[in-house]
Design a protein around this motif. Structure first.
Motif, PDB file in Angstrom:
ATOM      1  N   ALA A  28      94.842   8.301  32.523  1.00  0.00           N
ATOM      2  CA  ALA A  28      93.579   7.997  31.862  1.00  0.00           C
ATOM      3  C   ALA A  28      92.401   8.687  32.551  1.00  0.00           C
ATOM      4  CB  ALA A  28      93.359   6.485  31.835  1.00  0.00           C
ATOM      5  N   LEU A  29      92.400   8.702  33.889  1.00  0.00           N
ATOM      6  CA  LEU A  29      91.284   9.307  34.618  1.00  0.00           C
ATOM      7  C   LEU A  29      91.240  10.827  34.436  1.00  0.00           C
ATOM      8  CD1 LEU A  29      91.306   7.230  37.929  1.00  0.00           C
ATOM      9  CD2 LEU A  29      89.674   7.091  36.031  1.00  0.00           C
ATOM     10  N   VAL A  30      92.392  11.480  34.504  1.00  0.00           N
ATOM     11  CA  VAL A  30      92.414  12.933  34.295  1.00  0.00           C
ATOM     12  C   VAL A  30      92.040  13.268  32.861  1.00  0.00           C
ATOM     13  CG1 VAL A  30      93.831  15.021  34.383  1.00  0.00           C
ATOM     14  CG2 VAL A  30      94.119  13.262  36.124  1.00  0.00           C
ATOM     15  N   SER A  31      92.509  12.453  31.914  1.00  0.00           N
ATOM     16  CA  SER A  31      92.122  12.633  30.515  1.00  0.00           C
ATOM     17  C   SER A  31      90.611  12.522  30.366  1.00  0.00           C
ATOM     18  CB  SER A  31      92.805  11.567  29.647  1.00  0.00           C
ATOM     19  OG  SER A  31      92.342  11.595  28.321  1.00  0.00           O
ATOM     20  N   ALA A  32      90.011  11.568  31.063  1.00  0.00           N
ATOM     21  CA  ALA A  32      88.562  11.367  30.996  1.00  0.00           C
ATOM     22  C   ALA A  32      87.801  12.565  31.540  1.00  0.00           C
ATOM     23  CB  ALA A  32      88.187  10.104  31.773  1.00  0.00           C
ATOM     24  N   ILE A  33      88.261  13.108  32.641  1.00  0.00           N
ATOM     25  CA  ILE A  33      87.592  14.266  33.245  1.00  0.00           C
ATOM     26  C   ILE A  33      87.612  15.447  32.278  1.00  0.00           C
ATOM     27  CG2 ILE A  33      87.716  15.975  35.096  1.00  0.00           C
ATOM     28  CD1 ILE A  33      88.809  13.735  36.891  1.00  0.00           C
ATOM     29  N   LEU A  34      88.764  15.719  31.696  1.00  0.00           N
ATOM     30  CA  LEU A  34      88.889  16.862  30.786  1.00  0.00           C
ATOM     31  C   LEU A  34      88.007  16.693  29.557  1.00  0.00           C
ATOM     32  CD1 LEU A  34      92.750  17.487  30.970  1.00  0.00           C
ATOM     33  CD2 LEU A  34      90.937  18.922  31.927  1.00  0.00           C
ATOM     34  N   PHE A  35      88.002  15.494  28.988  1.00  0.00           N
ATOM     35  CA  PHE A  35      87.171  15.273  27.802  1.00  0.00           C
ATOM     36  C   PHE A  35      85.691  15.260  28.153  1.00  0.00           C
ATOM     37  CE2 PHE A  35      84.997  12.495  24.719  1.00  0.00           C
ATOM     38  CZ  PHE A  35      85.231  13.231  23.571  1.00  0.00           C
ATOM     39  N   GLY A  36      85.352  14.670  29.290  1.00  0.00           N
ATOM     40  CA  GLY A  36      83.947  14.575  29.676  1.00  0.00           C
ATOM     41  C   GLY A  36      83.281  15.920  29.822  1.00  0.00           C
ATOM     42  N   ILE A  37      83.960  16.869  30.469  1.00  0.00           N
ATOM     43  CA  ILE A  37      83.340  18.183  30.664  1.00  0.00           C
ATOM     44  C   ILE A  37      83.350  19.017  29.386  1.00  0.00           C
ATOM     45  CG2 ILE A  37      83.912  18.198  33.121  1.00  0.00           C
ATOM     46  CD1 ILE A  37      86.192  20.076  32.553  1.00  0.00           C
ATOM     47  N   ALA A  56      84.487   9.309  31.542  1.00  0.00           N
ATOM     48  CA  ALA A  56      84.337  10.676  31.018  1.00  0.00           C
ATOM     49  C   ALA A  56      82.882  11.124  30.902  1.00  0.00           C
ATOM     50  CB  ALA A  56      85.036  10.786  29.655  1.00  0.00           C
ATOM     51  N   PRO A  57      81.991  10.302  30.330  1.00  0.00           N
ATOM     52  CA  PRO A  57      80.616  10.771  30.176  1.00  0.00           C
ATOM     53  C   PRO A  57      79.900  11.092  31.483  1.00  0.00           C
ATOM     54  CG  PRO A  57      81.052   8.944  28.703  1.00  0.00           C
ATOM     55  CD  PRO A  57      82.215   9.028  29.626  1.00  0.00           C
ATOM     56  N   PHE A  58      80.295  10.471  32.589  1.00  0.00           N
ATOM     57  CA  PHE A  58      79.657  10.776  33.865  1.00  0.00           C
ATOM     58  C   PHE A  58      79.917  12.231  34.263  1.00  0.00           C
ATOM     59  CE2 PHE A  58      80.128   6.163  33.962  1.00  0.00           C
ATOM     60  CZ  PHE A  58      78.848   5.771  34.323  1.00  0.00           C
ATOM     61  N   PHE A  59      81.132  12.692  34.039  1.00  0.00           N
ATOM     62  CA  PHE A  59      81.452  14.091  34.343  1.00  0.00           C
ATOM     63  C   PHE A  59      80.723  15.030  33.388  1.00  0.00           C
ATOM     64  CE2 PHE A  59      85.058  11.713  36.053  1.00  0.00           C
ATOM     65  CZ  PHE A  59      85.143  12.256  37.321  1.00  0.00           C
ATOM     66  N   GLY A  60      80.608  14.626  32.119  1.00  0.00           N
ATOM     67  CA  GLY A  60      79.878  15.441  31.165  1.00  0.00           C
ATOM     68  C   GLY A  60      78.402  15.532  31.497  1.00  0.00           C
ATOM     69  N   ALA A  61      77.817  14.393  31.877  1.00  0.00           N
ATOM     70  CA  ALA A  61      76.397  14.389  32.214  1.00  0.00           C
ATOM     71  C   ALA A  61      76.124  15.235  33.457  1.00  0.00           C
ATOM     72  CB  ALA A  61      75.921  12.957  32.442  1.00  0.00           C
ATOM     73  N   ALA A  62      76.994  15.125  34.454  1.00  0.00           N
ATOM     74  CA  ALA A  62      76.816  15.917  35.676  1.00  0.00           C
ATOM     75  C   ALA A  62      76.885  17.405  35.381  1.00  0.00           C
ATOM     76  CB  ALA A  62      77.881  15.520  36.697  1.00  0.00           C
ATOM     77  N   LEU A  63      77.840  17.798  34.538  1.00  0.00           N
ATOM     78  CA  LEU A  63      77.965  19.219  34.195  1.00  0.00           C
ATOM     79  C   LEU A  63      76.757  19.692  33.386  1.00  0.00           C
ATOM     80  CD1 LEU A  63      79.848  21.647  34.466  1.00  0.00           C
ATOM     81  CD2 LEU A  63      80.891  21.003  32.292  1.00  0.00           C
TER      82      LEU A  63
END
Length: 348
Positions: A8-17, A250-257
Motif C-alpha cells: 500500500a505504501l509503495v503504491s501510494a508513493i507511485l500514485f502520489g508523484i 500519496a498526496p504528501f509525496f505529490g505535494a512535495a514534488l
C-alpha cells in the motif's frame, strides 16, 4: 510488518508523484485524452509484463482470472475508477494548483472507508474513525481558500468527484482481489484507456507529439499501472478501508514534488491541512485488531504459502511457494491480530 502495508505504501508513493507530473502534461494534452493515455500506458505496459511472465514461467501457466460472478464487480470498478475518475481528475487539475490537488486526494480514503464501513459492512475501530475525521478536517481546510475564483472551486469539486469514483472502484475491486493483480490492473488500463481516448478524439482532441505520448505512457505505467497492481495486492492483505488509510499518504509525496518542480507557494492552509492529515494517517498506522473469530468453509484460488490458514493437501506439488491453485479452507476458530483481508471478512 504485514506485506500488505508495504504494498500500500509503495503504491501510494507511485500514485502520489504522478499527480504533479500529470499536471505538467495537461498543459499540452486535453484532460480527457490525457486520462486515456495514462490508462493506456498502464494497460499496455502491464500486458507486456504478463507476456514476459508467461514466457518465463513453466508451460501451462496462466494468471488467476475472476470467477464468473465477479466480472460484474470488475466491470463496475473499471467504469467508476478507470473512466469517470481519471477524466474528473484531469479536468480538475486544469484550474487547481497541483499541490492543493495532491493533498485533496486524501478524500479518496475517506470516501472509501465510509463506503466500506456502511455499504459493504467492513469492520472499523475507534482509531480508524478518529483518523478519518482528521483527514476530513484537513481536506475541508485545504478546500477553503478566501477569495478563490469560481473556476478554481469547480476544479476542486471535480477532484472531489474523482475521489468518490475511486472510492467506489476500491470497494468493488476488493471483491476481485483474489485474482491475479497484474491481470486485473491490465484489464482496467486497457478498457479505461480505450474508452477515454475514443471519447476525447470524438470530441475533437488531437494526439500530442511523440515526447508527450511517451511521457504520458511512462507516468501511466508507474503511477497508475504498477501502483494499481500493488494496491490490489494490499486489498487482498488488508481490506479496503485499511489499504486506503495507508494509501492516503500519496498526496504528501505529490505535494512535495509539486513544491520542488513547479515552485508553488507554501500556504498556511497547506501546512495545517498536511498536519491534520498526518495525524489521521498515524492513527491508522497504530490501529490493532484482535479477537476470537471463526473461519467458515471457503473455496477459491489465489497466490499463497502454507501458513496457518492454508493447511491443505495437493495431488501434485513441486514444493515451490508461493503458488496458485484452487484450494479449500476447512472451518477454523482462533484468535490473532488480523485485518479484514481475503480470509477475515467475518461479521462483528
Amino acid at each position: 510488518m504485514n506485506r500488505g502495508i508495504t504494498f500500500a505504501l509503495v503504491s501510494a508513493i507511485l500514485f502520489g508523484i504522478s499527480t504533479p507530473l500529470a499536471k505538467a502534461l495537461v498543459a499540452t494534452v486535453s484532460p480527457l485524452l490525457l486520462a486515456g493515455l495514462l490508462y493506456a500506458g498502464s494497460g499496455l505496459g502491464l500486458a507486456l509484463v504478463i507476456a514476459v511472465r508467461r514466457a518465463s514461467m513453466r508451460s501451462g501457466w496462466s494468471p488467476s482470472m475472476p470467477r464468473v460472478e465477479e466480472w460484474r464487480w470488475l466491470a463496475a470498478a473499471i467504469f467508476f475508477g478507470g473512466v469517470l475518475g481519471p477524466a474528473a481528475l484531469m479536468y480538475g487539475l486544469v484550474t487547481s494548483a497541483a499541490s492543493t490537488a495532491s493533498l485533496l486526494l486524501n478524500l479518496e480514503a475517506v470516501f472509501t472507508a465510509l463506503l466500506a464501513w456502511f455499504l459493504f459492512k467492513e469492520n472499523f475501530d475507534r482509531p480508524i474513525a478518529l483518523g478519518m475525521a482528521a483527514v476530513v478536517g484537513g481536506g475541508a481546510l485545504l478546500a477553503w481558500v478566501p477569495g478563490q475564483r469560481a473556476g478554481a472551486s469547480l476544479g476542486l469539486l471535480l477532484i472531489v468527484a474523482a475521489c468518490l469514483c475511486w472510492a467506489l472502484d476500491n470497494n468493488l475491486t476488493r471483491k476481485v482481489s483474489a485474482s491475479d493483480a497484474v491481470m486485473v490492473a491490465c484489464l482496467k488500463g486497457l478498457v479505461a484507456g480505450a474508452v477515454n481516448i475514443a471519447l476525447a478524439l470524438v470530441l475533437g482532441a488531437k494526439l500530442p507529439a511523440l515526447p508527450a505520448l511517451g511521457g504520458a505512457a511512462l507516468v501511466g505505467f508507474f503511477g497508475y499501472g504498477v501502483s494499481l497492481v500493488l494496491f490490489v495486492l494490499a486489498l487482498r492483505h488488508l481490506g479496503t478501508a485499511r489499504t486506503s488509510a495507508y494509501f492516503s499518504v500519496a498526496p504528501f509525496f505529490g505535494a512535495a514534488l509539486s513544491l520542488l518542480l513547479v515552485g508553488e507557494p507554501i500556504t498556511w492552509q497547506l501546512v495545517a491541512a498536511g498536519l491534520l492529515m498526518a495525524i489521521g494517517v498515524w492513527l491508522h498506522l497504530t490501529e490493532r485488531h484482535e479477537h476470537l473469530h471463526r473461519h467458515a468453509p471457503q473455496e477459491h484460488s489465489h497466490s499463497h504459502v502454507h501458513d496457518e490458514h492454508h493447511q491443505h493437501s495437493h495431488d501434485s506439488w513441486d514444493g515451490a511457494e508461493p503458488h496458485t491453485h484452487v484450494h479449500r479452507h476447512a472451518p477454523l476458530v482462533h484468535a490473532h491480530p488480523h485485518y479484514p483481508d481475503l480470509h477475515h471478512r467475518h461479521p462483528h
